[in-house]
Enzyme design. Structure first.
Site, mmCIF file in Angstrom:
data_model
loop_
_atom_site.group_PDB
_atom_site.id
_atom_site.type_symbol
_atom_site.label_atom_id
_atom_site.label_comp_id
_atom_site.label_asym_id
_atom_site.label_seq_id
_atom_site.Cartn_x
_atom_site.Cartn_y
_atom_site.Cartn_z
ATOM 1 N N ASP A 84 48.233 60.491 95.547
ATOM 2 C CA ASP A 84 49.273 60.487 94.396
ATOM 3 C C ASP A 84 49.821 59.006 94.647
ATOM 4 O OD1 ASP A 84 51.136 61.101 92.459
ATOM 5 O OD2 ASP A 84 52.501 61.987 94.013
ATOM 6 N N SER B 265 57.368 61.069 91.333
ATOM 7 C CA SER B 265 56.784 62.313 92.207
ATOM 8 C C SER B 265 57.985 62.997 92.715
ATOM 9 C CB SER B 265 55.958 61.772 93.510
ATOM 10 O OG SER B 265 54.970 60.957 93.002
HETATM 11 P P1 FAD Z 1 59.581 48.483 84.730
HETATM 12 O O1 FAD Z 1 60.512 47.910 83.772
HETATM 13 O O2 FAD Z 1 58.601 49.424 84.024
HETATM 14 O O3 FAD Z 1 58.921 47.259 85.416
HETATM 15 C C1 FAD Z 1 57.939 47.611 86.542
HETATM 16 C C2 FAD Z 1 57.465 46.446 87.117
HETATM 17 O O4 FAD Z 1 56.580 45.768 86.187
HETATM 18 C C3 FAD Z 1 58.338 45.460 87.510
HETATM 19 O O5 FAD Z 1 58.847 45.693 88.797
HETATM 20 C C4 FAD Z 1 57.675 44.113 87.533
HETATM 21 O O6 FAD Z 1 56.767 43.813 88.651
HETATM 22 C C5 FAD Z 1 56.860 44.278 86.483
HETATM 23 N N1 FAD Z 1 57.566 43.547 84.858
HETATM 24 C C6 FAD Z 1 58.253 44.184 84.150
HETATM 25 N N2 FAD Z 1 58.593 43.371 83.287
HETATM 26 C C7 FAD Z 1 58.133 42.196 83.422
HETATM 27 C C8 FAD Z 1 58.220 41.131 82.808
HETATM 28 N N3 FAD Z 1 58.758 40.815 81.753
HETATM 29 N N4 FAD Z 1 57.603 40.026 83.560
HETATM 30 C C9 FAD Z 1 56.677 40.107 84.710
HETATM 31 N N5 FAD Z 1 56.582 41.310 85.220
HETATM 32 C C10 FAD Z 1 57.121 42.428 84.843
HETATM 33 N N6 FAD Z 1 58.226 55.386 91.811
HETATM 34 C C11 FAD Z 1 59.379 55.468 92.762
HETATM 35 O O7 FAD Z 1 60.263 54.723 92.987
HETATM 36 N N7 FAD Z 1 59.309 56.840 93.206
HETATM 37 C C12 FAD Z 1 58.239 57.535 92.999
HETATM 38 O O8 FAD Z 1 58.347 58.649 93.519
HETATM 39 C C13 FAD Z 1 57.216 57.329 92.009
HETATM 40 N N8 FAD Z 1 56.343 58.221 91.903
HETATM 41 C C14 FAD Z 1 55.491 58.002 90.669
HETATM 42 C C15 FAD Z 1 54.231 58.623 90.462
HETATM 43 C C16 FAD Z 1 53.467 58.453 89.576
HETATM 44 C C17 FAD Z 1 52.260 59.396 89.132
HETATM 45 C C18 FAD Z 1 53.691 57.211 88.883
HETATM 46 C C19 FAD Z 1 52.514 56.825 87.851
HETATM 47 C C20 FAD Z 1 54.274 56.122 89.380
HETATM 48 C C21 FAD Z 1 55.591 56.568 90.153
HETATM 49 N N9 FAD Z 1 56.458 55.598 90.597
HETATM 50 C C22 FAD Z 1 57.230 55.930 91.411
HETATM 51 C C23 FAD Z 1 56.771 54.421 89.896
HETATM 52 C C24 FAD Z 1 57.785 54.743 88.607
HETATM 53 O O9 FAD Z 1 56.913 55.259 87.412
HETATM 54 C C25 FAD Z 1 58.198 53.317 87.891
HETATM 55 O O10 FAD Z 1 56.666 52.630 87.488
HETATM 56 C C26 FAD Z 1 59.108 52.236 88.774
HETATM 57 O O11 FAD Z 1 60.140 53.281 88.953
HETATM 58 C C27 FAD Z 1 59.431 51.256 87.838
HETATM 59 O O12 FAD Z 1 59.903 51.548 86.519
HETATM 60 P P2 FAD Z 1 61.099 50.768 85.962
HETATM 61 O O13 FAD Z 1 61.267 51.173 84.431
HETATM 62 O O14 FAD Z 1 62.265 50.494 86.571
HETATM 63 O O15 FAD Z 1 60.505 49.101 85.859
#
Ligand code: FAD
Length: 692
Positions: free
Chosen positions: A690, A452
């Site tokens: 959101d 966001s």
């Molecule tokens: P990922 O690698 O995608 O992992 C996410 C989670 O999945 C992990 O924390 C864990 O719980 C689980 N996971 C991953 N791998 C494994 C595994 N092997 N085994 C078990 N569990 C697992 N985030 C913000 O910080 N700020 C924002 O403003 C924000 N806005 C958003 C707006 C929208 C519309 C949406 C859809 C999401 C938003 N998010 C926001 C969330 C963001 O998009 C991400 O999902 C978040 O930052 C995590 O991404 P990542 O790739 O670091 O983690």
């Protein structure tokens, strides 16, 4: 397929016309970007592929089409899995189809001896996914007209269909897409085979819901179509050839460039969900004062890109996988030595799309193209079993794949990603027999992550800010700490920007300079997604915002904007923000900015804080809302807008319920009436969410 500029323009014009027609122009108000994705994906035009699904099935000899409406790739993945299974277990001639690539006027002529599957995700507030909008508008249209039969004659009486929905029960309109489509198809005379399945991401049971639904569905379909089950044999979908004639330094080889323009070094717009802008990070800093956790603020420069945003939109970040995980996977499947070998990938069937550009390398596919860190699906285990290095491992894999509880205990709870799982089950023995095609089929394509936008477009139209908490998940009993793919990548970029000696504190080893060092100088690939989460157009309207933790992100943009409007002499209404975090010293983000904007807003801004860990009993924003019941109700009666952002699983639902209670108590109406009022606020956009 690559398209030249003329194709793209023609497609865009055609598509815009179609959308304008189907939506009678109303689509313009909905700020999605439907044509963006169609342009890059469009299959009409030069490739000669037709938008006529019946023709397409006929010419490729298919009797089963699996349509998907997908936003983040899960529905698409389920569609591919159903296609594979239908073919290997039941001898169906299957194909998957992106809903936006076909027309539906001739569904009334769908042959009786064929079947159509609909795998449909519900997005946001009960909306279709971007790629399903046209299909949905068409079949739901008041005067839906098919090419031969009229609505009165049950026009779809020949159509056999199967339906599965992907939803999230924490949202108001749970699985509304599959429910609506199912209802509509039935109304039009089509015959559903099996139950319309529903998977629930909110309860974390999506995968198990899917697996539990599909067995009885296959049984019903076998009966309806007279299919005979046979021993499933693996047939690759893609042919992967090692290209001895090429090496990875050659400029025709994709090393992570998202498309041809990027490869040729003249990336150009329009930038969208298929074509990211490699944006410079103008500035970044740490927001927490906590040694154990990170929260990033990043300012992304979009000047000159032709990208634009309005306050409340989302920015998508295109991640790549940590080098450590790429190494782990290549190692266990015995491809380390060949990581830079150039490969060509081709669909073995005319309807199989290769999900990334080629020629490329093993390393590139694992690093830039596939979601290799995510949890592993139980069904995938069973498929992998046949390629186990020995019989003992094979048996173990079959057991894990076949037993829901055992799988939950030994795989899901341990947070294994695919490489960790393979190594765990085989005790480190290499899995050198897995066809590479199976990874492309069985792992999801890596997805951009959305954030966001936490800045105001009025104040800084060329700089988009992100507020992101760095994911690091430690679970008791799990042997690994899960490091979020994107947020740890962003953390490395921030540390690099700050000239830290070690921009890689966790040994994740990201390719932060991108393919061929093209992203050097601290760049990140992004695109913008427009949202409906918007301030009232009249700034004098009061607003109430609820955003604990990083849920405060869009509200930073809202408050920044209203502070500027006040400074410009506009009449700005009451602006209340409910914010929560652990305590005021570690994670109270943007504290100084709230103070500054409060001054700019001349007393019209109020920040209500809930520091959960500053007293014995935990206090959350929900409690603070209750304390302010009377005032909140008054503001709502003055048509205040109410906004919630952040955690969808608990917080957003609780806030919804508390608001209904507040309304019922304050206005002396019963509970049900309170809930109805909140519902109608949602319907009229006075209540906006959101959440994620
Ligand atoms: P990922 O690698 O995608 O992992 C996410 C989670 O999945 C992990 O924390 C864990 O719980 C689980 N996971 C991953 N791998 C494994 C595994 N092997 N085994 C078990 N569990 C697992 N985030 C913000 O910080 N700020 C924002 O403003 C924000 N806005 C958003 C707006 C929208 C519309 C949406 C859809 C999401 C938003 N998010 C926001 C969330 C963001 O998009 C991400 O999902 C978040 O930052 C995590 O991404 P990542 O790739 O670091 O983690």
């Amino acid at each position: 397929a690559s398209l030249d500029t003329l194709d793209i323009i023609v497609l865009a014009v055609l598509l815009l016309g179609t959308i304008a027609y189907f939506t009678k122009g109303t689509y313009w108000a909905v700020q999605k970007d439907p044509y963006a994705s169609s342009m890059a994906n469009g299959s009409a035009g030069k490739s000669g592929k037709s938008r006529n699904i019946l023709e397409r099935m006929e010419e490729s000899g298919k009797n089963c089409v699996i349509f998907y409406g997908s936003q983040t790739g899960t529905a698409e993945d389920y569609a591919s899995r159903l296609a594979k299974e239908g073919s290997s277990r039941f001898g169906l001639k299957t194909m998957t189809a992106d809903l936006e690539e076909y027309d539906y006027e001739n569904l009334d002529q769908f042959p009786e001896d064929k079947v159509a599957f609909f795998v449909l995700a519900t997005y946001g507030e009960g909306e279709p996914t971007d790629n399903a909008v046209e299909f949905y508008e068409f079949i739901k249209g008041d005067d839906v007209s098919f090419s031969e039969k009229s609505a009165e004659e049950s026009p779809l009486s020949n159509l056999k269909y199967v339906a599965f929905g992907l939803g999230n029960n924490t949202y108001e309109h749970y699985n509304s897409m599959v429910r609506e489509v199912n209802k509509t198809l039935t109304k039009l005379g089509a015959q559903r085979v099996g139950d319309a399945g529903e998977g629930d991401d909110g309860a974390g049971t999506m995968e198990e819901d899917f697996l539990a639904w599909k067995e009885p569905m296959w049984a019903a379909l076998s009966e309806a179509m007279n299919l005979e089950e046979r021993e499933a044999v693996y047939e690759p979908v893609y042919e992967v050839t090692e290209r001895e004639d090429l090496d990875a330094t050659q400029e025709t080889v994709y090393l992570g460039e998202p498309n041809k323009n990027h490869l040729e070094g003249h990336s150009k717009g329009p930038y969208n969900a298929h074509n990211p802008y490699i944006a410079p990070i103008a500035e970044s800093h740490e927001l927490f004062n906590d040694k154990t956790r990170n929260c990033l603020h990043m300012e992304i420069d979009i000047a000159g890109s032709n990208l634009s945003y309005t306050t409340g939109d989302h920015i998508a970040v295109w991640p790549n996988n940590a080098g450590r995980e790429v190494d782990r996977l290549l190692d266990i499947v015995d491809l380390s030595k060949k990581r830079d070998t150039v490969i060509g990938v081709k669909g073995l069937d005319a309807t199989a799309k290769v999900p990334f550009p080629t020629p490329t390398t093993y390393d590139t596919v694992m690093r830039y193209q596939l979601e290799i860190c995510a949890p592993v699906s139980r069904q995938f285990l069973s498929t992998l079993a046949q390629f186990a290095p020995n019989d003992e491992v094979k048996e173990k894999m079959n057991k894990l794949g076949g037993d829901k509880d055992l799988f939950a205990e030994e795989v899901a709870k341990k947070n294994f990603n695919i490489a960790q799982l393979l190594a765990h089950v085989s005790k480190g023995q290499k899995w050198d027999k897995i066809p590479f095609s199976l990874f492309i089929e069985g792992l999801n394509k890596i997805q951009p992550r959305y954030y966001s936008i936490s800045s105001s477009s009025l104040v800084q139209k060329d700089k988009v800010s992100i507020t992101a908490i760095v994911e690091s998940v430690e679970v008791p009993g799990a042997p690994h700490v899960v490091k979020g793919v994107t947020t740890n990548y962003l953390l490395s970029l921030m540390l690099k920007q700050h000239g830290e000696e070690n921009p890689d504190p966790h040994g994740l080893n990201y390719a932060i300079t991108g393919p061929r060092n093209k992203y050097d100088g601290v760049h990140v690939p992004v695109h913008i997604r427009h949202s409906n989460f918007k301030l009232p157009s009249d700034p004098s309207k009061p607003i109430i915002m609820v955003g604990p933790g990083t849920g405060v992100a869009p509200f930073r943009g809202f408050v920044q904007e209203r502070a500027q409007q006040a400074q410009n002499g506009e009449n700005v209404g009451k602006t209340i923000l409910f914010f929560g975090c652990r305590n005021r010293t570690e994670d109270f983000i943007y504290k100084d900015e709230w103070e500054k904007w409060s001054k700019d807003l001349n007393g019209q801004f109020e920040l209500v804080t809930a520091f959960s860990r500053e007293q014995e009993k935990k206090v959350y924003v929900q409690h603070r809302l209750r304390e302010r019941a009377e005032e909140i109700n008054k503001l709502l009666e003055q048509k205040a807008y109410f906004y919630v952002c952040g955690d969808a699983a608990n917080m957003a639902r609780e806030v919804n319920d508390i608001l209904a209670q507040i309304i019922s108590e304050q206005r002396g109406v019963d509970k049900k009436k309170g809930e109805d009022i909140v519902k109608s606020m949602r319907a009229s956009n006075q209540y906006q969410e959101d959440v994620w």
